[in-house]
Design a protein around this motif. Structure first.
Motif, PDB file in Angstrom:
ATOM      1  N   THR A   4       0.314  -0.905   0.038  1.00 20.87           N
ATOM      2  CA  THR A   4      -0.366  -0.305  -0.429  1.00 20.87           C
ATOM      3  C   THR A   4       0.998   1.316  -0.070  1.00 20.87           C
ATOM      4  N   LEU A   5       1.798   1.025   0.803  1.00 22.80           N
ATOM      5  CA  LEU A   5       2.357   2.821   0.885  1.00 22.80           C
ATOM      6  C   LEU A   5       3.580   2.897  -0.957  1.00 22.80           C
ATOM      7  N   PRO A   6       3.867   1.740  -1.550  1.00 27.40           N
ATOM      8  CA  PRO A   6       3.438   2.266  -3.049  1.00 27.40           C
ATOM      9  C   PRO A   6       2.825   3.258  -3.591  1.00 27.40           C
ATOM     10  N   PHE A   7       1.638   2.484  -2.638  1.00 25.06           N
ATOM     11  CA  PHE A   7       0.815   2.726  -4.395  1.00 25.06           C
ATOM     12  C   PHE A   7      -0.322   3.962  -3.352  1.00 25.06           C
ATOM     13  N   LEU A   8       0.050   4.524  -2.212  1.00 23.43           N
ATOM     14  CA  LEU A   8      -0.194   5.594  -2.018  1.00 23.43           C
ATOM     15  C   LEU A   8       0.551   6.616  -2.120  1.00 23.43           C
ATOM     16  N   SER A   9       1.677   6.402  -2.021  1.00 25.73           N
ATOM     17  CA  SER A   9       3.057   7.373  -2.795  1.00 25.73           C
ATOM     18  C   SER A   9       2.434   7.580  -4.195  1.00 25.73           C
ATOM     19  N   LEU A  10       1.863   6.781  -5.034  1.00 29.51           N
ATOM     20  CA  LEU A  10       1.712   6.943  -6.564  1.00 29.51           C
ATOM     21  C   LEU A  10       0.623   8.035  -6.250  1.00 29.51           C
ATOM     22  N   LEU A  11      -0.516   7.922  -5.492  1.00 29.24           N
ATOM     23  CA  LEU A  11      -2.066   8.468  -5.559  1.00 29.24           C
ATOM     24  C   LEU A  11      -1.757  10.241  -5.078  1.00 29.24           C
ATOM     25  N   PHE A  12      -1.085   9.791  -4.041  1.00 27.14           N
ATOM     26  CA  PHE A  12      -0.580  11.578  -2.922  1.00 27.14           C
ATOM     27  C   PHE A  12      -0.014  12.071  -4.598  1.00 27.14           C
ATOM     28  N   SER A  13       0.898  11.805  -5.036  1.00 26.33           N
ATOM     29  CA  SER A  13       2.153  12.443  -6.199  1.00 26.33           C
ATOM     30  C   SER A  13       0.369  12.963  -7.363  1.00 26.33           C
ATOM     31  N   ILE A  14      -0.429  12.344  -7.661  1.00 27.73           N
ATOM     32  CA  ILE A  14      -1.082  12.617  -9.052  1.00 27.73           C
ATOM     33  C   ILE A  14      -2.922  14.012  -7.665  1.00 27.73           C
ATOM     34  N   ILE A  15      -2.609  13.481  -6.755  1.00 24.46           N
ATOM     35  CA  ILE A  15      -3.490  14.620  -5.506  1.00 24.46           C
ATOM     36  C   ILE A  15      -3.025  15.787  -5.511  1.00 24.46           C
ATOM     37  N   ILE A  16      -1.791  15.423  -4.983  1.00 26.95           N
ATOM     38  CA  ILE A  16      -1.098  16.933  -4.812  1.00 26.95           C
ATOM     39  C   ILE A  16      -0.395  17.815  -5.662  1.00 26.95           C
ATOM     40  N   ALA A  17      -0.648  16.987  -6.748  1.00 31.19           N
ATOM     41  CA  ALA A  17      -0.062  17.755  -8.631  1.00 31.19           C
ATOM     42  C   ALA A  17      -1.587  18.295  -8.697  1.00 31.19           C
ATOM     43  N   TYR A  18      -2.456  17.493  -8.916  1.00 34.34           N
ATOM     44  CA  TYR A  18      -3.733  17.617  -9.903  1.00 34.34           C
ATOM     45  C   TYR A  18      -4.483  19.456  -8.931  1.00 34.34           C
ATOM     46  N   PHE A  19      -4.539  18.876  -7.082  1.00 38.22           N
ATOM     47  CA  PHE A  19      -5.218  20.455  -6.900  1.00 38.22           C
ATOM     48  C   PHE A  19      -4.034  21.578  -6.002  1.00 38.22           C
ATOM     49  N   ASN A  20      -2.634  21.186  -6.767  1.00 42.11           N
ATOM     50  CA  ASN A  20      -2.088  22.538  -5.861  1.00 42.11           C
ATOM     51  C   ASN A  20      -1.158  23.090  -7.973  1.00 42.11           C
ATOM     52  N   ILE A  21      -1.650  22.988  -8.159  1.00 37.24           N
ATOM     53  CA  ILE A  21      -0.764  23.577  -9.760  1.00 37.24           C
ATOM     54  C   ILE A  21      -0.906  24.296  -9.876  1.00 37.24           C
ATOM     55  N   LYS A  22      -2.227  25.292  -9.943  1.00 39.29           N
ATOM     56  CA  LYS A  22      -2.458  26.146  -9.944  1.00 39.29           C
ATOM     57  C   LYS A  22      -2.466  27.999  -8.941  1.00 39.29           C
ATOM     58  N   LYS A  23      -1.935  26.707  -7.839  1.00 41.33           N
ATOM     59  CA  LYS A  23      -1.360  27.704  -6.402  1.00 41.33           C
ATOM     60  C   LYS A  23      -0.155  27.663  -6.905  1.00 41.33           C
ATOM     61  N   ASN A  24       0.699  26.616  -6.811  1.00 36.74           N
ATOM     62  CA  ASN A  24       2.079  26.626  -7.056  1.00 36.74           C
ATOM     63  C   ASN A  24       2.693  26.040  -8.310  1.00 36.74           C
ATOM     64  N   ARG A  25       3.313  26.614  -8.862  1.00 35.80           N
ATOM     65  CA  ARG A  25       3.983  26.239 -10.828  1.00 35.80           C
ATOM     66  C   ARG A  25       5.355  24.693  -9.446  1.00 35.80           C
ATOM     67  N   GLY A  26       5.324  25.137  -8.967  1.00 36.41           N
ATOM     68  CA  GLY A  26       6.440  24.620  -8.302  1.00 36.41           C
ATOM     69  C   GLY A  26       6.234  23.303  -7.634  1.00 36.41           C
ATOM     70  N   ILE A  27       5.034  22.794  -7.076  1.00 36.92           N
ATOM     71  CA  ILE A  27       4.565  22.011  -6.644  1.00 36.92           C
ATOM     72  C   ILE A  27       4.847  20.713  -7.672  1.00 36.92           C
ATOM     73  N   ILE A  28       4.661  20.750  -8.769  1.00 35.86           N
ATOM     74  CA  ILE A  28       4.436  20.053  -9.697  1.00 35.86           C
ATOM     75  C   ILE A  28       5.989  18.603  -9.310  1.00 35.86           C
ATOM     76  N   PHE A  29       7.155  19.930  -8.597  1.00 40.71           N
ATOM     77  CA  PHE A  29       8.631  18.383  -7.860  1.00 40.71           C
ATOM     78  C   PHE A  29       8.454  18.013  -7.218  1.00 40.71           C
ATOM     79  N   LEU A  30       7.753  18.235  -6.430  1.00 40.33           N
ATOM     80  CA  LEU A  30       6.891  17.662  -5.408  1.00 40.33           C
ATOM     81  C   LEU A  30       6.497  16.628  -5.727  1.00 40.33           C
TER      82      LEU A  30
END
Length: 152
Positions: A4-30
């Motif tokens: 579950t840890l690898p899949f949660l990491s993959l899921l969180f990366s997608i969620i972080i990018a989707y919801f925060n890309i408009k506020k902070n373009r640097g979030i794509i690196f995270l």
């Protein structure tokens, strides 16, 4: 639990990018950082605990190796951009891509191998774990050097 840890990491990366890309373009690196951590964790999980999916290991074993050298630069660029309130890459950041490009060039012969040879190699490694560092898939340097250098 370990899977579950690898899949949660993959899921969180997608969620972080989707919801925060408009506020902070640097979030794509995270997001890239978490995504690559998830992929490398999945690769090592499959090698260590679950040998039932050799077809997936044949894909993950060499094809994503150049991307794993981008884990450190992605974290560095995200932190630097957050601390200095800037976005994007600078000209000096191209230096961080050299190890990844070196891996990409050295793995071209492996990329061109037929899939059944890659599957046979992964099956051999699963049956004899000591073969992980004796099989040379990179043209220039052995795999043990890559695992050591990737940390720096």
């Amino acid at each position: 639990m370990f899977l579950t840890l690898p899949f949660l990491s993959l899921l969180f990366s997608i969620i972080i990018a989707y919801f925060n890309i408009k506020k902070n373009r640097g979030i794509i690196f995270l997001s890239i950082f978490y995504f690559l951590i998830g992929v490398i964790s999945l690769k090592y999980y499959l090698f260590t605990y679950d040998s039932q999916l050799p077809w997936l290991l044949a894909i993950l074993y060499g094809h994503f190796s150049p991307l794993f050298f981008l884990i450190g630069p992605a974290a560095y660029i995200y932190v630097r951009n957050t601390v200095t309130d800037q976005e994007g890459l600078t000209r000096k950041d191209i230096w961080h891509l050299i190890p990844s490009l070196y891996m990409l060039v050295g793995l071209i012969p492996y990329f061109l191998k037929p899939y059944h040879e890659k599957l046979a190699l992964v099956t051999k490694i699963l049956n004899q774990p000591g073969e992980l560092y004796t099989n040379q898939i990179h043209v220039f340097t052995p795999s043990l050097v890559h695992d050591f250098v990737r940390n720096f």
